[in-house]
Design a protein around this motif. Structure first.
Motif, PDB file in Angstrom:
ATOM      1  N   LYS A 200      -2.793  45.492  -0.020  1.00 13.58           N
ATOM      2  CA  LYS A 200      -2.410  45.753   1.364  1.00 13.58           C
ATOM      3  C   LYS A 200      -3.613  46.277   2.128  1.00 13.58           C
ATOM      4  O   LYS A 200      -4.660  46.587   1.557  1.00 13.58           O
ATOM      5  CB  LYS A 200      -1.279  46.779   1.406  1.00 13.58           C
ATOM      6  CG  LYS A 200      -1.659  48.107   0.776  1.00 13.58           C
ATOM      7  CD  LYS A 200      -0.515  49.098   0.823  1.00 13.58           C
ATOM      8  CE  LYS A 200      -0.917  50.422   0.178  1.00 13.58           C
ATOM      9  NZ  LYS A 200       0.158  51.418   0.229  1.00 13.58           N
ATOM     10  N   LEU A 201      -3.452  46.395   3.446  1.00 10.78           N
ATOM     11  CA  LEU A 201      -4.480  47.030   4.254  1.00 10.78           C
ATOM     12  C   LEU A 201      -4.374  48.537   4.083  1.00 10.78           C
ATOM     13  O   LEU A 201      -3.320  49.122   4.332  1.00 10.78           O
ATOM     14  CB  LEU A 201      -4.294  46.665   5.740  1.00 10.78           C
ATOM     15  CG  LEU A 201      -4.699  45.259   6.172  1.00 10.78           C
ATOM     16  CD1 LEU A 201      -4.543  45.115   7.673  1.00 10.78           C
ATOM     17  CD2 LEU A 201      -6.131  44.953   5.795  1.00 10.78           C
ATOM     18  N   THR A 202      -5.456  49.153   3.658  1.00  9.51           N
ATOM     19  CA  THR A 202      -5.448  50.605   3.490  1.00  9.51           C
ATOM     20  C   THR A 202      -6.355  51.245   4.531  1.00  9.51           C
ATOM     21  O   THR A 202      -7.255  50.603   5.079  1.00  9.51           O
ATOM     22  CB  THR A 202      -5.925  50.996   2.081  1.00  9.51           C
ATOM     23  OG1 THR A 202      -7.244  50.447   1.869  1.00  9.51           O
ATOM     24  CG2 THR A 202      -4.990  50.456   1.023  1.00  9.51           C
ATOM     25  N   THR A 223     -16.463  33.820  13.539  1.00  4.74           N
ATOM     26  CA  THR A 223     -15.685  34.358  12.418  1.00  4.74           C
ATOM     27  C   THR A 223     -14.534  35.259  12.843  1.00  4.74           C
ATOM     28  O   THR A 223     -13.623  35.496  12.049  1.00  4.74           O
ATOM     29  CB  THR A 223     -16.603  35.161  11.476  1.00  4.74           C
ATOM     30  OG1 THR A 223     -17.192  36.252  12.209  1.00  4.74           O
ATOM     31  CG2 THR A 223     -17.710  34.279  10.911  1.00  4.74           C
ATOM     32  N   TYR A 224     -14.582  35.779  14.060  1.00  3.38           N
ATOM     33  CA  TYR A 224     -13.612  36.800  14.486  1.00  3.38           C
ATOM     34  C   TYR A 224     -12.168  36.312  14.382  1.00  3.38           C
ATOM     35  O   TYR A 224     -11.309  36.987  13.796  1.00  3.38           O
ATOM     36  CB  TYR A 224     -13.920  37.249  15.916  1.00  3.38           C
ATOM     37  CG  TYR A 224     -12.892  38.219  16.462  1.00  3.38           C
ATOM     38  CD1 TYR A 224     -12.935  39.566  16.128  1.00  3.38           C
ATOM     39  CD2 TYR A 224     -11.869  37.781  17.304  1.00  3.38           C
ATOM     40  CE1 TYR A 224     -11.989  40.458  16.612  1.00  3.38           C
ATOM     41  CE2 TYR A 224     -10.918  38.664  17.797  1.00  3.38           C
ATOM     42  CZ  TYR A 224     -10.989  40.001  17.446  1.00  3.38           C
ATOM     43  OH  TYR A 224     -10.043  40.878  17.930  1.00  3.38           O
ATOM     44  N   THR A 225     -11.895  35.137  14.920  1.00  3.54           N
ATOM     45  CA  THR A 225     -10.517  34.639  14.955  1.00  3.54           C
ATOM     46  C   THR A 225      -9.967  34.425  13.547  1.00  3.54           C
ATOM     47  O   THR A 225      -8.839  34.832  13.236  1.00  3.54           O
ATOM     48  CB  THR A 225     -10.440  33.318  15.743  1.00  3.54           C
ATOM     49  OG1 THR A 225     -10.954  33.529  17.066  1.00  3.54           O
ATOM     50  CG2 THR A 225      -9.000  32.835  15.840  1.00  3.54           C
ATOM     51  N   LYS A 226     -10.761  33.787  12.683  1.00  3.03           N
ATOM     52  CA  LYS A 226     -10.298  33.539  11.314  1.00  3.03           C
ATOM     53  C   LYS A 226     -10.064  34.843  10.566  1.00  3.03           C
ATOM     54  O   LYS A 226      -9.063  35.005   9.874  1.00  3.03           O
ATOM     55  CB  LYS A 226     -11.326  32.692  10.560  1.00  3.03           C
ATOM     56  CG  LYS A 226     -11.455  31.266  11.068  1.00  3.03           C
ATOM     57  CD  LYS A 226     -12.470  30.487  10.240  1.00  3.03           C
ATOM     58  CE  LYS A 226     -12.594  29.056  10.732  1.00  3.03           C
ATOM     59  NZ  LYS A 226     -13.609  28.302   9.940  1.00  3.03           N
ATOM     60  N   MET A 227     -11.009  35.774  10.730  1.00  2.00           N
ATOM     61  CA  MET A 227     -10.902  37.034  10.019  1.00  2.00           C
ATOM     62  C   MET A 227      -9.692  37.834  10.508  1.00  2.00           C
ATOM     63  O   MET A 227      -8.969  38.448   9.714  1.00  2.00           O
ATOM     64  CB  MET A 227     -12.189  37.854  10.201  1.00  2.00           C
ATOM     65  CG  MET A 227     -12.367  38.940   9.153  1.00  2.00           C
ATOM     66  SD  MET A 227     -13.977  39.765   9.275  1.00  2.00           S
ATOM     67  CE  MET A 227     -15.069  38.466   8.705  1.00  2.00           C
ATOM     68  N   LYS A 233      -2.282  38.964   8.188  1.00  2.00           N
ATOM     69  CA  LYS A 233      -1.401  38.584   7.075  1.00  2.00           C
ATOM     70  C   LYS A 233      -1.352  39.688   6.032  1.00  2.00           C
ATOM     71  O   LYS A 233      -0.335  39.919   5.395  1.00  2.00           O
ATOM     72  CB  LYS A 233      -1.878  37.275   6.449  1.00  2.00           C
ATOM     73  CG  LYS A 233      -1.642  36.062   7.336  1.00  2.00           C
ATOM     74  CD  LYS A 233      -2.086  34.789   6.647  1.00  2.00           C
ATOM     75  CE  LYS A 233      -1.807  33.573   7.529  1.00  2.00           C
ATOM     76  NZ  LYS A 233      -2.237  32.312   6.885  1.00  2.00           N
ATOM     77  N   TYR A 234      -2.488  40.385   5.849  1.00  2.00           N
ATOM     78  CA  TYR A 234      -2.494  41.515   4.920  1.00  2.00           C
ATOM     79  C   TYR A 234      -1.593  42.633   5.409  1.00  2.00           C
ATOM     80  O   TYR A 234      -1.048  43.399   4.617  1.00  2.00           O
ATOM     81  CB  TYR A 234      -3.913  42.068   4.744  1.00  2.00           C
ATOM     82  CG  TYR A 234      -4.712  41.384   3.681  1.00  2.00           C
ATOM     83  CD1 TYR A 234      -4.253  41.311   2.377  1.00  2.00           C
ATOM     84  CD2 TYR A 234      -5.936  40.803   3.974  1.00  2.00           C
ATOM     85  CE1 TYR A 234      -4.990  40.676   1.392  1.00  2.00           C
ATOM     86  CE2 TYR A 234      -6.694  40.173   3.002  1.00  2.00           C
ATOM     87  CZ  TYR A 234      -6.211  40.114   1.718  1.00  2.00           C
ATOM     88  OH  TYR A 234      -6.943  39.486   0.744  1.00  2.00           O
ATOM     89  N   SER A 235      -1.420  42.733   6.722  1.00  2.00           N
ATOM     90  CA  SER A 235      -0.566  43.783   7.275  1.00  2.00           C
ATOM     91  C   SER A 235       0.902  43.489   7.029  1.00  2.00           C
ATOM     92  O   SER A 235       1.740  44.376   7.045  1.00  2.00           O
ATOM     93  CB  SER A 235      -0.817  43.915   8.789  1.00  2.00           C
ATOM     94  OG  SER A 235      -2.156  44.236   9.049  1.00  2.00           O
TER      95      SER A 235
END
Length: 412
Positions: A200-202, A223-227, A233-235
């Motif tokens: 998960k996002l920590t 890269t900003y949009t893809k990242m 999704k991790y959230s």
């Protein structure tokens, strides 16, 4: 004069000159020291002169154990240069050099990982993986080091060997994801996502997630949009991102339902007959231990039994699947067992509804079919929503599985 010739021979790989010098003075290797306490072996390794290294180690292997003024060993130098032949030779002499730390508290595995020298890194990992777990400055791991120096190759090797370090945080609470975002390492972020390596996002010690850092940094439009899409999704992760915990929860639910179904079978609603006797109302003889509701409400009781059997069998199948799942295909077993748990939950709900109909006087006129409709109305939309979101992840995993299997099939 001899020192200068020895230095030049080690630098250019002049084996003949080295042998002549040693014939003139067989103790030359022991007494000569170059600036920063480097010996001839250090010089030869630094310049990649394998023939000189072999000759020196043949004459005096003890030189491999000497450190320069910065605590750099011969293996550190071989790891930095990526010379796997020399690294093997040194490890054969002193395998404990994998543990030795230089002036920057880095051992040879750290150096090989930082420089992207995969062959040397794999050679040392075959010998021992524990040195790679040693922490660096401010609690950073070797994986943090790979991210900082943009070494995806050595990063993937280490993740395969040291999976537990993927979610490690440094002294500032920074994860690999924090580092990858700070360094604008889209490849690292994509690798972590594709291989489901992060849970998960920590938040770091400043209370910021990797997504927060991305939004605060100078935006790279490439890269900003893809990242940002990946971090979002991790959230909101699927069950497969935290598979071990989800497996445990599913197992607990399946065991609980199986226990409930078993208890309902031996203690049916309304209880059981205590003695043999004859039911005048139903004109039927019954034995002790038979369910009371089997005579009072035969049709509903039969439906109760059917639902209870389905609940018990499906939950035990789920338990069997979860307990035999392998690490490589665990998600397949969990996916199938989840469906059986859904079925067992719906069946135990039907069992509960039948119990209410049989034992509650106010529900005598309430038909069992209405119970099924209520269950379908509740479970149907919920399972449909779960399937829509879960099936996307399942389809992705099936595609990956097919890609892995298909080349093997072609080869066969």
């Amino acid at each position: 004069m001899a020192e200068k010739k020895l230095y030049d021979a080690a630098t250019i790989g002049d084996l003949a000159t080295l042998q002549q010098l040693l014939q003139a003075n067989q103790h030359l290797l022991d007494v000569v020291s170059f600036p920063c306490l480097k010996n001839v072996l250090h010089i030869a390794i630094k310049h990649g002169k394998d023939s000189i290294v072999e000759e020196v180690l043949k004459i005096n292997p003890e030189l491999a154990l000497e450190l320069d003024s910065k605590n750099t060993s011969s293996l550190h130098l071989a790891a930095a240069r990526g010379n796997v032949v020399i690294a093997k030779r040194l490890l054969a002499i002193a395998p404990e050099m994998c543990w030795w730390q230089d002036g920057h508290d880095m051992n040879p595995l750290h150096v090989a990982a930082m420089k992207g020298n995969e062959a040397v890194l794999e050679e040392m990992l075959q010998l021992d993986t524990i040195p790679a777990t040693a922490r660096l400055h401010r609690g950073q791991t070797v994986l943090h080091l790979c991210v900082k120096h943009r070494q995806l190759g050595t990063f993937t090797i280490l993740v395969d060997k040291l999976g537990d370090l993927v979610n490690a945080q440094d002294d500032d609470g920074e994860t690999l994801l924090h580092f990858a975002v700070r360094a604008n390492q889209l490849e690292i972020v994509e690798y972590l996502k594709e291989n489901n390596k992060l849970e998960k996002l920590t938040k770091n010690s400043a209370g910021k997630t990797a997504l927060d850092i991305l939004n605060e940094s100078v935006r790279d439009q490439g890269t900003y949009t893809k990242m940002k899409t990946i971090l979002k999704k991790y959230s909101n992760q699927s069950i497969f991102q935290n598979l071990p915990r989800y497996t445990e929860m599913t197992m607990v639910a399946a065991i609980l339902i199986a226990t409930m179904a078993f208890q309902a079978a031996i203690s049916p609603p309304g209880g059981v007959r205590q003695e043999d006797g004859f039911d005048e109302e139903k004109s039927r003889y019954f034995k002790a231990g038979s369910a009371v509701m089997a005579v009072k409400h035969p049709k509903t009781y039969k439906q109760f039994v059917n639902a209870n059997i389905v609940s018990f069998v499906s939950s035990t199948i789920a338990i069997l699947l979860l307990s035999t799942a392998g690490s490589s295909d665990q998600w397949i077993f969990v996916s199938i067992s989840t469906s059986f748990v859904w079925l067992s939950m719906a069946s135990i709900a039907a069992t509960y509804g039948a119990s209410l109909v049989m034992t509650n006087p106010n529900m005598v006129s309430f038909q069992y079919g209405n119970v099924i409709l209520i269950i379908a109305f509740i479970f149907g939309p919920a399972i449909h929503v779960i399937y829509i979101f879960g099936s996307t992840e399942i389809r992705k995993r099936v595609k990956r599985l097919v890609k892995k299997v298909s080349p093997n099939c072609v080869a066969v």
